[in-house]
Motif scaffolding. Structure first.
Motif, mmCIF file in Angstrom:
data_model
loop_
_atom_site.group_PDB
_atom_site.id
_atom_site.type_symbol
_atom_site.label_atom_id
_atom_site.label_comp_id
_atom_site.label_asym_id
_atom_site.label_seq_id
_atom_site.Cartn_x
_atom_site.Cartn_y
_atom_site.Cartn_z
ATOM 1 N N ILE A 178 0.840 -1.199 0.000
ATOM 2 C CA ILE A 178 0.000 0.000 0.000
ATOM 3 C C ILE A 178 0.874 1.247 0.000
ATOM 4 O O ILE A 178 0.620 2.209 -0.720
ATOM 5 N N ALA A 179 1.937 1.230 0.823
ATOM 6 C CA ALA A 179 2.822 2.398 0.858
ATOM 7 C C ALA A 179 3.401 2.669 -0.514
ATOM 8 O O ALA A 179 3.485 3.814 -0.961
ATOM 9 N N GLN A 180 3.794 1.594 -1.216
ATOM 10 C CA GLN A 180 4.408 1.812 -2.518
ATOM 11 C C GLN A 180 3.417 2.330 -3.541
ATOM 12 O O GLN A 180 3.765 3.143 -4.400
ATOM 13 N N SER A 181 2.181 1.858 -3.495
ATOM 14 C CA SER A 181 1.229 2.328 -4.512
ATOM 15 C C SER A 181 0.597 3.655 -4.121
ATOM 16 O O SER A 181 0.112 4.390 -4.977
ATOM 17 N N LEU A 182 0.622 3.992 -2.838
ATOM 18 C CA LEU A 182 -0.023 5.239 -2.392
ATOM 19 C C LEU A 182 0.593 6.445 -3.071
ATOM 20 O O LEU A 182 -0.106 7.348 -3.531
ATOM 21 N N ILE A 183 1.904 6.433 -3.154
ATOM 22 C CA ILE A 183 2.583 7.633 -3.641
ATOM 23 C C ILE A 183 2.274 7.881 -5.112
ATOM 24 O O ILE A 183 2.430 8.988 -5.619
ATOM 25 N N LYS A 184 1.801 6.841 -5.803
ATOM 26 C CA LYS A 184 1.562 7.037 -7.239
ATOM 27 C C LYS A 184 0.126 7.440 -7.536
ATOM 28 O O LYS A 184 -0.213 7.711 -8.679
ATOM 29 N N VAL A 185 -0.737 7.502 -6.516
ATOM 30 C CA VAL A 185 -2.158 7.745 -6.791
ATOM 31 C C VAL A 185 -2.406 9.174 -7.244
ATOM 32 O O VAL A 185 -1.856 10.122 -6.695
ATOM 33 N N LYS A 186 -3.236 9.306 -8.249
ATOM 34 C CA LYS A 186 -3.705 10.624 -8.663
ATOM 35 C C LYS A 186 -5.221 10.610 -8.618
ATOM 36 O O LYS A 186 -5.855 9.634 -8.964
ATOM 37 N N LEU A 187 -5.792 11.725 -8.171
ATOM 38 C CA LEU A 187 -7.244 11.752 -8.025
ATOM 39 C C LEU A 187 -7.766 13.133 -8.362
ATOM 40 O O LEU A 187 -7.129 14.132 -8.058
ATOM 41 N N ASP A 188 -8.947 13.171 -8.965
ATOM 42 C CA ASP A 188 -9.644 14.438 -9.120
ATOM 43 C C ASP A 188 -10.747 14.456 -8.086
ATOM 44 O O ASP A 188 -11.812 13.880 -8.287
ATOM 45 N N GLY A 189 -10.470 15.111 -6.955
ATOM 46 C CA GLY A 189 -11.422 15.004 -5.870
ATOM 47 C C GLY A 189 -12.241 16.268 -5.696
ATOM 48 O O GLY A 189 -12.145 17.205 -6.493
ATOM 49 N N VAL A 190 -13.000 16.316 -4.623
ATOM 50 C CA VAL A 190 -13.805 17.507 -4.372
ATOM 51 C C VAL A 190 -12.935 18.684 -3.954
ATOM 52 O O VAL A 190 -13.361 19.833 -4.043
ATOM 53 N N THR A 191 -11.716 18.397 -3.533
ATOM 54 C CA THR A 191 -10.821 19.497 -3.221
ATOM 55 C C THR A 191 -9.895 19.803 -4.388
ATOM 56 O O THR A 191 -8.885 20.473 -4.235
ATOM 57 N N GLY A 192 -10.239 19.291 -5.560
ATOM 58 C CA GLY A 192 -9.439 19.591 -6.737
ATOM 59 C C GLY A 192 -8.535 18.433 -7.112
ATOM 60 O O GLY A 192 -8.603 17.356 -6.514
ATOM 61 N N PRO A 193 -7.662 18.654 -8.091
ATOM 62 C CA PRO A 193 -6.785 17.561 -8.533
ATOM 63 C C PRO A 193 -5.741 17.267 -7.470
ATOM 64 O O PRO A 193 -5.252 18.191 -6.796
ATOM 65 N N PHE A 194 -5.413 15.996 -7.289
ATOM 66 C CA PHE A 194 -4.470 15.618 -6.240
ATOM 67 C C PHE A 194 -3.404 14.672 -6.753
ATOM 68 O O PHE A 194 -3.669 13.745 -7.493
ATOM 69 N N ALA A 195 -2.170 14.942 -6.298
ATOM 70 C CA ALA A 195 -1.075 13.995 -6.517
ATOM 71 C C ALA A 195 -0.066 14.211 -5.400
ATOM 72 O O ALA A 195 -0.045 15.268 -4.776
ATOM 73 N N PHE A 196 0.763 13.219 -5.130
ATOM 74 C CA PHE A 196 1.783 13.343 -4.088
ATOM 75 C C PHE A 196 3.086 13.840 -4.693
ATOM 76 O O PHE A 196 3.442 13.497 -5.816
ATOM 77 N N THR A 197 3.837 14.602 -3.890
ATOM 78 C CA THR A 197 5.210 14.912 -4.298
ATOM 79 C C THR A 197 6.080 13.726 -3.915
ATOM 80 O O THR A 197 5.633 12.792 -3.255
#
Lengths: 292, 377, 276
Positions: B333-352
């Motif tokens: 989960i830790a390894q795949s978490l950092i790659k997640v991208k989402l268009d959420g209600v708070t706007g587009p999201f990605a991790f640095t």
């Protein structure tokens, strides 16, 4: 600006004094560190709020209703908790402990029942502001000043000029002797509890109205300042509570306005420590409880 | 049966019962969540819990995770106490063996809890913790809450451009970690924009009287007052300012603590004209947000705040990570978490790369009018 | 499996031990009749002092621990003289006031990390350190009760005036008790900092002082074991009550109220080594 800051300080000081009146009465006469006083403060505000929202949006009815309710609450708690311990001649610390537990319990119950969101009174309850000579004071603030002075006057009159006041002072000074002289300790204690609770509730309504951030834990924040004021003024000394409250308010505001606002919190405690060091009996040395 | 047999049987039963839980293929995937659910600070933790719950409904209605397993959360209350947060984390990881933890609510709690999760290689995700240095704790520490450092400069720049603000007064809560770091961000941003700070005043988190500081500020005639405060103090400050007769031209600019429906409820008209920057506000018109707001209102009979919105998005991000990982395994989960991208209600999201939110393009500057926030025109 | 159990409850076990030390620290002053509530403040000095020494200056833990006992002891010496004339609730408020002044200091000073406090403190205080110290303190206090010092303390608590007439040097005992109490609280603070790895100013103020008081009051101050028992119960109670969710705090308060109403002298109202 100085004049406005002085006015600010007097108003803040009046709120401290208003809070401290019931507290010093309870402490000075009943001689117990009753931590539930903060609960009466919060309860007063919450009850008045419920009254203005659901029954009638007028302060003239809500305030007495809240004061009555908190006064009765205080009598009830004293009867349930403290009288028992007094009869069992429990160590003084036991009263402290049981009021601590009761405080935790009551705050938790209030929070469980009402949630922790902040509420406000319906607007316009206390009239509008007045501006004169470059100074502004709001309706609520005037009400606080007036109420504080009326309460102080009323309490002083009660204590100095009535038989009941005499009985209270006698009980505070020497419970054993007072009872032998015919003072009905039970009734006096009940009256003092009622008065303290009602005063606490009144303070809660007015101060809650002024700052308009009412939530169950609001009493807690005032308790520490309350301790400082009643010690500085002398336990059981009504006039002392007024002077100490005003003094603290003015000093805090002037510190924040002219020195640094980061030091504001420390003012009360520095004053407290100084008082305990130099004049433990309070400003006027008239504390009705011996310090030993 | 005789004594020895009894002892032996009890021992066997205990060992069997305490054995490692077998992960059934159809069992729900249970993650841990530590939030403040009781006590004075529960007004921050409870909306987060509600945001999670709404997201859970949504995710499970769409088929759950990893091919049909339901997603579940085990909530533990920290009551705002560091020790309880720590005990909750240890219980969730050591006893309940959750593959991931969401929360805790406050940055001070996170500093105590994150090292524990990190040491056991269990990913931990903060949805409301905005202090500096959190993700630096370790490679298993993530955060979706947009730090003040990404929002405040946007607000200040907009105010400068629109209202020509040149000199301000700064007012902040000095004994709360959140408002203190908000203040530091504001100070830095003001310096960078070349705005002069006429005075810096502070107050305590439990203070209810701000008359001294505001009287002083008013006498200096700033163009605006920049405030870092939680919502109770914020409302008190605005009410006192109006009571003292601050003219509407002196704008109040707030940090993240101002972004709550409670501000309008308590301060009422006094809050008109206040500016706040936010990664989210309730009036955002996109369909995902409208759906979120409507469902939240229907389920909880109250308006969501930004904590709820961030929690809602966070759980969707986590669900996507669990799906991608293919198993309820902390490392995966830790390894795949950092790659997640989402268009959420708070706007587009990605991790640095440092596991902080990368995208601050969704930040909007809001103005309060008539008790609700609108986008600043 | 046992490993997991220990790991899960490690913080709780550590906290119980630390709270036990704090309760003992309060016991020492309560045993001579002084309601000095400065433990939280002294704990803060020990915690911040030792944390800064290990994390900023790289001192080895045992040395920092010694400092954590010494610094609060010095502070106690400083405030001991002015407060020796106070008693009862006045002393309580003076010591709480002292703690609050310190808390304002921690919040505003930069090197203490301000409102966020210090984090990333090296984890050095484990089961052995904490419970070793607790056991030693308990043992020492129990033995002390049987000596002349113990009897003097007892006499002071019963009746100060009579005790001084009997030749007991009140001032010296009060100061001594305060200093020892401060040192113990400082050690507890150092253990707290080095087992939870992060500390913040809010942990050492009024709320903490009241909590420590509740340990001693629940357990009773008849013997050193009373406050420790109170600490054990009140520390585990919130964890045990977890399944109650919203009603946790309500139950917590209710239990305290009922316990005091029905057992005003505390749970352990007996004394060790006292001839009856």
């Amino acid at each position: 600006m100085l004049a406005q800051q002085m006015l600010n300080g007097l108003i803040v000081g009046a709120t401290y004094a208003l809070f401290a009146l019931g507290f010093t009465l309870m402490f000075g006469v009943l001689r117990v560190i009753n931590l539930t006083y903060g609960v009466y403060f919060s309860a007063g505000a919450l009850i008045a709020l419920a009254f203005t929202r659901n029954i009638a949006p007028t302060l003239w009815l809500a305030l007495p209703a809240a004061a009555l309710a908190t006064g009765l609450l205080a009598v009830l708690l004293d009867a349930l908790l403290l009288t028992r311990l007094r009869r069992a001649q429990a160590p003084e610390l036991a009263s402290l402990m049981v009021t601590l537990g009761a405080t935790l319990l009551l705050y938790a119950v209030m929070t469980a029942a009402l949630g922790t969101e902040i509420r406000r009174f319906p607007p316009g309850l206390a009239g509008t502001a007045i501006e004169a000579g470059g100074l502004r004071i709001s309706g609520t603030q005037m009400l606080i000043l007036i109420t504080t002075f009326i309460m102080v006057g009323g309490l002083l009159y009660l204590l100095r000029r009535t038989r009941l006041g005499l009985a209270i002072r006698a009980l505070a000074e020497n419970p054993g002797a007072a009872q032998m002289m015919g003072v009905d300790a039970g009734r006096v204690v009940a009256f003092v509890s009622f008065a303290s609770g009602a005063l606490g509730g009144t303070a809660g309504v007015l101060i809650g109205l002024n700052y308009n951030a009412i939530q169950p834990y609001m009493g807690e924040a005032m308790m520490l300042k309350g301790f400082a004021v009643i010690i500085i003024g002398g336990l059981g000394d009504i006039g002392g509570a007024l002077v100490a409250g005003l003094l603290l308010g003015v000093l805090e505001v002037l510190t924040a306005g002219y020195l640094a606002s980061t030091l504001k919190d420390a003012v009360g405690f520095v004053l407290l420590v100084l008082t305990l060091w130099l004049r433990p009996d309070g400003l006027f040395g008239r504390s009705t409880i011996r310090r030993a | 049966m005789n004594g020895l047999k009894r002892v032996g049987l009890t021992a066997l039963t205990l060992i069997a019962a305490a054995g490692t839980p077998r992960a059934e293929p159809t069992e729900p995937v249970t993650l841990g969540a530590i939030e403040i659910l009781t006590g004075p600070a529960s007004r921050y933790g409870v909306p987060i819990m509600k945001g999670f719950q709404l997201a859970l409904d949504d995710i499970n209605a769409k088929g759950g995770v990893i091919g049909g397993r339901k997603l579940a959360l085990q909530f533990e209350d920290s009551a705002g106490a560091k020790e309880q947060a720590v005990n909750a984390a240890r219980a969730l990881i050591g006893r309940d063996k959750v593959p991931m933890i969401l929360g805790p609510t406050l940055s001070t709690e996170m500093f105590a809890v994150a090292p524990i999760a990190n040491e056991r290689h269990v990913p931990i995700l903060g949805t409301s913790t905005t202090a500096n240095g959190i993700t630096a704790i370790g490679p298993y520490v993530f955060r979706t809450s947009l730090p003040e450092a990404d929002v405040v400069p946007v607000t200040l720049r907009a105010a400068q451009k629109k209202f020509g603000i040149k000199k301000v007064a700064l007012l902040y809560g000095n004994d709360d970690a959140f408002t203190k770091s908000g203040f530091e961000v504001m100070k830095a941003a003001l310096d960078k924009l070349g705005i002069e700070t006429l005075a810096t005043e502070s107050f305590g988190a439990k203070d209810t009287d701000f008359s001294a500081q505001l009287t002083k500020i008013k006498s200096l005639h700033p163009d605006a007052v920049v405030v870092s405060a939680l919502v109770e103090a914020a409302s008190g400050i605005l009410l006192e300012a109006r009571a003292q007769g601050f003219p509407p031209e002196i704008r109040f600019i707030g940090g993240n603590g101002f972004n709550s429906p409670v501000l309008g409820q308590i301060a009422g008209e006094a809050a008109d004209g206040t500016l706040v920057g936010s990664p989210w506000f309730i009036g955002k018109a996109d369909p995902a947000n409208r759906k979120f707001v409507d469902e939240y209102r229907a389920k909880f009979k109250e308006d969501p705040d930004q904590f709820a919105a961030q929690a809602y998005d966070a759980l969707h991000i986590v669900a996507a990570a669990v799906d991608a990982a293919g198993a309820a395994d902390p490392e995966k989960i830790a390894q795949s978490l950092i790659k997640v991208k989402l268009d959420g209600v708070t706007g587009p999201f990605a991790f640095t790369d440092n596991r902080d939110p990368a995208d601050s393009s969704g930040v909007v500057v809001l103005e309060m009018k008539g008790g609700t926030f609108r986008i600043l025109e | 499996m046992i490993d997991d159990f220990l790991w899960t409850y490690q913080s709780l076990i550590d906290t119980i031990g630390i709270n036990g030390l704090l309760a003992l620290s309060l016991y020492i002053v309560l045993a001579i009749g002084q309601l000095s509530l400065g433990q939280a403040a002294f704990m803060g000095i020990g915690a911040y002092g030792s944390a800064l020494l290990t994390s900023r200056l790289g001192w080895p833990f045992p040395l920092a621990l010694a400092a954590a006992a010494a610094l609060p002891a010095v502070a106690a010496l400083l405030i001991g003289r002015p407060t020796s004339r106070l008693s009862g609730v006045y002393l309580a408020l003076a010591t709480i006031g002292f703690g609050e002044v310190l808390r304002v200091f921690y919040v505003n000073a930069d090197f203490t990390g301000g409102a966020l406090g210090l984090s990333g403190i090296p984890e050095r205080a484990g089961f052995l350190w904490i419970y070793g110290t607790l056991a030693t303190a308990l043992g020492a206090l129990t033995l002390l009760c049987r000596t002349r010092i113990g009897r003097a303390m007892d006499a002071m608590r019963q009746d100060e005036i009579a005790a001084s007439v009997m030749g007991i040097d009140l001032a010296r005992y009060k100061l001594g008790a305060l200093v020892v109490s401060a040192a113990l609280a400082g050690l507890a603070g150092a253990f707290n900092a080095h087992s939870s790895t992060s500390i913040a100013p809010g942990e050492f103020g009024f709320d903490a002082a009241v909590t420590i008081l509740s340990f001693a009051l629940l357990g009773g101050i008849g013997s050193p074991f009373g406050p420790v028992l109170g600490a054990v119960i009140l520390t585990t109670l919130p964890e045990l009550l977890r399944p109650l969710h919203d009603f946790r705090l309500v139950m917590n308060g209710l239990i305290i109220v009922l316990a005091v109403l029905f057992m005003p002298r505390g749970l352990l109202a007996w004394r060790i080594g006292r001839a009856r």
